[in-house]
Motif scaffolding. Structure first.
Motif, PDB file in Angstrom:
ATOM      1  N   UNK A  27      65.909  41.266  20.214  1.00  0.00           N
ATOM      2  CA  UNK A  27      66.726  40.990  18.903  1.00  0.00           C
ATOM      3  C   UNK A  27      65.769  40.738  17.820  1.00  0.00           C
ATOM      4  N   UNK A  28      65.988  41.393  16.545  1.00  0.00           N
ATOM      5  CA  UNK A  28      65.374  41.012  15.442  1.00  0.00           C
ATOM      6  C   UNK A  28      66.175  40.446  14.426  1.00  0.00           C
ATOM      7  N   UNK A  29      65.431  39.716  13.438  1.00  0.00           N
ATOM      8  CA  UNK A  29      66.103  38.746  12.563  1.00  0.00           C
ATOM      9  C   UNK A  29      65.873  38.952  11.018  1.00  0.00           C
ATOM     10  N   UNK A  53      59.916  33.979  13.822  1.00  0.00           N
ATOM     11  CA  UNK A  53      60.795  34.961  14.228  1.00  0.00           C
ATOM     12  C   UNK A  53      61.516  35.894  13.229  1.00  0.00           C
ATOM     13  N   UNK A  54      61.286  35.612  11.682  1.00  0.00           N
ATOM     14  CA  UNK A  54      61.877  36.650  10.763  1.00  0.00           C
ATOM     15  C   UNK A  54      60.992  38.050  11.023  1.00  0.00           C
ATOM     16  N   UNK A  55      61.848  38.927  10.803  1.00  0.00           N
ATOM     17  CA  UNK A  55      61.440  40.323  11.029  1.00  0.00           C
ATOM     18  C   UNK A  55      61.562  41.013   9.617  1.00  0.00           C
ATOM     19  N   UNK A  56      62.696  41.014   9.095  1.00  0.00           N
ATOM     20  CA  UNK A  56      62.968  41.510   7.795  1.00  0.00           C
ATOM     21  C   UNK A  56      63.413  40.583   6.608  1.00  0.00           C
ATOM     22  N   UNK A  57      62.804  40.744   5.583  1.00  0.00           N
ATOM     23  CA  UNK A  57      63.419  39.862   4.113  1.00  0.00           C
ATOM     24  C   UNK A  57      64.324  40.582   3.656  1.00  0.00           C
ATOM     25  N   UNK A  58      65.604  40.099   3.385  1.00  0.00           N
ATOM     26  CA  UNK A  58      66.778  40.692   2.513  1.00  0.00           C
ATOM     27  C   UNK A  58      66.729  40.006   1.223  1.00  0.00           C
ATOM     28  N   UNK A  59      66.718  40.754   0.161  1.00  0.00           N
ATOM     29  CA  UNK A  59      66.810  40.293  -1.253  1.00  0.00           C
ATOM     30  C   UNK A  59      68.317  40.795  -1.810  1.00  0.00           C
ATOM     31  N   UNK A  60      69.313  39.808  -2.128  1.00  0.00           N
ATOM     32  CA  UNK A  60      70.459  40.051  -2.531  1.00  0.00           C
ATOM     33  C   UNK A  60      70.471  40.309  -4.065  1.00  0.00           C
ATOM     34  N   UNK A 353      70.117  40.231  13.804  1.00  0.00           N
ATOM     35  CA  UNK A 353      71.389  38.974  13.364  1.00  0.00           C
ATOM     36  C   UNK A 353      70.696  38.890  11.946  1.00  0.00           C
ATOM     37  N   UNK A 354      71.565  38.692  10.939  1.00  0.00           N
ATOM     38  CA  UNK A 354      71.264  38.400   9.431  1.00  0.00           C
ATOM     39  C   UNK A 354      71.724  36.918   9.138  1.00  0.00           C
ATOM     40  N   UNK A 355      70.873  36.426   8.448  1.00  0.00           N
ATOM     41  CA  UNK A 355      71.253  35.056   7.677  1.00  0.00           C
ATOM     42  C   UNK A 355      71.204  35.035   6.229  1.00  0.00           C
ATOM     43  N   UNK A 356      72.109  34.708   5.672  1.00  0.00           N
ATOM     44  CA  UNK A 356      72.529  34.501   4.282  1.00  0.00           C
ATOM     45  C   UNK A 356      72.166  33.237   3.470  1.00  0.00           C
ATOM     46  N   UNK A 357      73.159  32.408   3.410  1.00  0.00           N
ATOM     47  CA  UNK A 357      72.866  31.336   2.676  1.00  0.00           C
ATOM     48  C   UNK A 357      72.059  30.267   3.757  1.00  0.00           C
ATOM     49  N   UNK A 470      61.508  49.141  13.333  1.00  0.00           N
ATOM     50  CA  UNK A 470      61.832  47.747  13.344  1.00  0.00           C
ATOM     51  C   UNK A 470      63.159  47.233  13.306  1.00  0.00           C
ATOM     52  N   UNK A 471      64.066  48.544  13.136  1.00  0.00           N
ATOM     53  CA  UNK A 471      65.592  48.351  13.128  1.00  0.00           C
ATOM     54  C   UNK A 471      65.976  48.291  14.671  1.00  0.00           C
TER      55      UNK A 471
END
Length: 533
Positions: A27-29, A53-60, A353-357, A470-471
């Motif tokens: 699983x990726x994060x 373990x972070x694989x992808x950075x999300x910018x909101x 699995x994605x994390x926000x706050x 990576x997805x």
């Protein structure tokens, strides 16, 4: 610091530029990052997140509103690229658009919302107080009052939820000169710039706002974003129109960013779900907005249905919204959060699995990722659901029926080669992995859909395919500069690569698929088994 690996094959050097280690979970994060916070913390903070373990950075981009905000994004992207080059480890970058959203205006501090008190919501700019909140509305949308009054006239009970239902308001009246008069049914401390959802009404908002296009243009000009998460994806037509827009802005026949659907209201989540998933590279389970659609009791059903359709189409799913929300302030998740992440990975088979706050503003971002990795490793050991779907899917495919996954049936020849290679790697003694070579990432996508028990170590010379792969859950992408163009050279290259990356050792074997010289650009037509010696 890690250096790229050079392999000398036949007197020429071939470089392994970046790779995801097979020691990482299947699983990726995805971690949402606040540019200003990361820049203040420094590069070491980002490096630790990647190693955790972070694989992808999300910018909101709901929080990217000014030139200063955009300048901070550019500086963060610079830092991400530096860390990626230093670690030789992929860091995908996701641009998450605002979409036609409603949000409380920005303000400093917090306001206390008390149950039973009256409050008025008003579109536009102004000073927010505990008695009146000003909110941003989608550009070009001027019928908010009309749509709400129609729902009220029809006897609908309209609720307004703020910050993923943490605060609940019941609409009492609509006064065009004043605002939307509400009673607070569930209170709490409210910070600025929080999302707003309307329940019990249909708001005919525009699908793509001018702010969305501005954000997309920013991403295209910068050129370092790999994924475009489309907030409030309502139909496949919206997806295709954005793809066409991106292609028109660039020089490639492919859109620069892979679209990820976020069906955050009824049109996308229920009415057009099949078409939305079909049109995109992946789909996000926006649990906060889904909960507002049908209430908390329907959230598990909506999540299960969304992932069922994603599995059927062979598309990766992303579990999002308050996955480990308690850990914004606590070092430990709640029991319900542990169960949620287990269910998402073990039953629903989400890829990410994605994390926000939790990682953007929370107190323990590194601990959040570490905790998620531990949960994933445990959940991945429970294979009852995966074994069931694997057996059902492969039986149907092998019997020549349409199949559960549409694109496997559409490309049956390549899919058969990929499945055969996976099954050989799974059942033959001494085999450790399936190692396809691909230009587009298509073979890895097919492999992902067959629920492989062995790791899929997918090799590509193209960055687009590298970040696309990576997805996919269970896929470990490897970026190379080139591969030998002779069969003996290619086999020697694979043997050296899998040894260096710890995929297989001397005496062990792998399976591979690839396109032979005369079969076109990326038409996989060959499958082999290779013993490492």
């Amino acid at each position: 610091m890690t250096s790229p690996i050079s392999l000398n094959i036949g007197g020429r050097s071939y470089q392994i530029k970046k790779w995801l280690p097979i020691s990482a979970p299947r699983t990726h994060f995805v971690c949402t990052l606040n540019p200003s916070r990361v820049l203040e913390a420094g590069k070491e903070h980002l490096r630790r997140l990647v190693m955790d373990g972070m694989n992808i950075v999300r910018i909101n981009f709901s929080h990217v509103l000014t030139d200063k905000d955009r300048a901070g994004v550019v500086l963060l992207l610079n830092m991400i690229r530096e860390v990626e080059e230093e670690l030789c480890r992929p860091i995908g970058i996701m641009l998450d658009t605002k979409g036609p959203e409603f949000r409380v205006q920005r303000y400093e501090g917090s306001l206390e919302m008390r149950k039973g008190e009256k409050i008025t919501l008003s579109p536009g700019e102004g000073e927010c107080t505990k008695d009146k909140l000003f909110m941003r509305v989608p550009s070009g949308y001027s019928k908010l009052y009309d749509d709400l009054k129609l729902a009220h006239k029809n006897g609908n009970l309209v609720h307004i939820y703020i910050e993923d239902m943490k605060i609940a308001l019941k609409m009492e009246d609509v006064l065009p000169g004043e605002g939307i008069v509400c009673t607070i049914e569930r209170g709490g401390n409210l910070k600025g710039n929080k999302s707003i959802n309307f329940s019990g009404c249909r708001l005919e908002v525009i699908a793509i706002t001018k702010e969305d296009y501005a954000d997309i243009d920013f991403g295209l000009r910068d050129g370092r974003f790999h994924y475009l998460a489309r907030s409030f994806t309502t139909s496949p037509l919206v997806v295709s129109s954005i793809d066409e827009y991106m292609k028109a802005q660039g020089e490639s026949p492919e859109p620069q960013m892979l679209q990820i659907a976020k069906p955050e209201e009824e049109k996308g989540m229920i009415d057009n779900l099949k078409g939305v998933i079909s049109a995109t590279a992946a789909v996000m389970i926006p649990r906060g907005d889904a909960r507002a659609i049908g209430g908390p009791e329907k959230l598990p059903l909506l999540q299960a249905r969304l992932m069922e359709e994603a599995r059927r189409q062979g598309k990766p799913g992303i579990l999002a919204t308050d996955v480990l929300g308690q850990m914004e302030t606590s070092p430990l998740p709640t029991r319900a959060e542990s169960d949620n992440i287990f269910t998402g990975i073990a039953r629903d088979r989400v890829s990410m699995v994605m994390f926000s706050g939790e990682t953007a503003t929370g107190d323990h971002p590194n601990l959040v990722v570490q905790t998620a990795v531990k949960h994933a490793l445990v959940a991945e050991e429970y294979t009852e659901f995966e074994n069931f779907f694997r057996g059902k899917l492969r039986t149907i495919f092998n019997e020549g029926e349409t199949g559960l996954i549409e694109h496997q049936s559409a490309d049956r020849y390549t899919a058969s080669l990929v499945l055969g290679a996976i099954e050989n790697a799974e059942r033959l003694p001494g085999f450790t992995a399936f190692v396809p070579y691909t230009l587009s990432g298509h073979s890895a996508n097919l492999a992902f859909g067959f629920y492989p028990k062995v790791p899929v170590v997918a090799i590509t010379p193209t960055e687009r395919a590298f970040y696309r792969m990576l997805l996919y859950r269970g896929v470990y992408p490897v970026l190379v500069d080139d591969v030998p163009n002779t069969m003996d050279g290619f086999q020697s290259f694979l043997k050296a690569l899998v040894q260096y990356l710890g995929v297989a050792q001397v005496g062990q074997s792998i399976t591979t698929t690839f396109a032979s010289g005369g079969s076109g650009k990326d038409r996989t037509d060959t499958s082999q088994t290779i013993e490492v010696r």
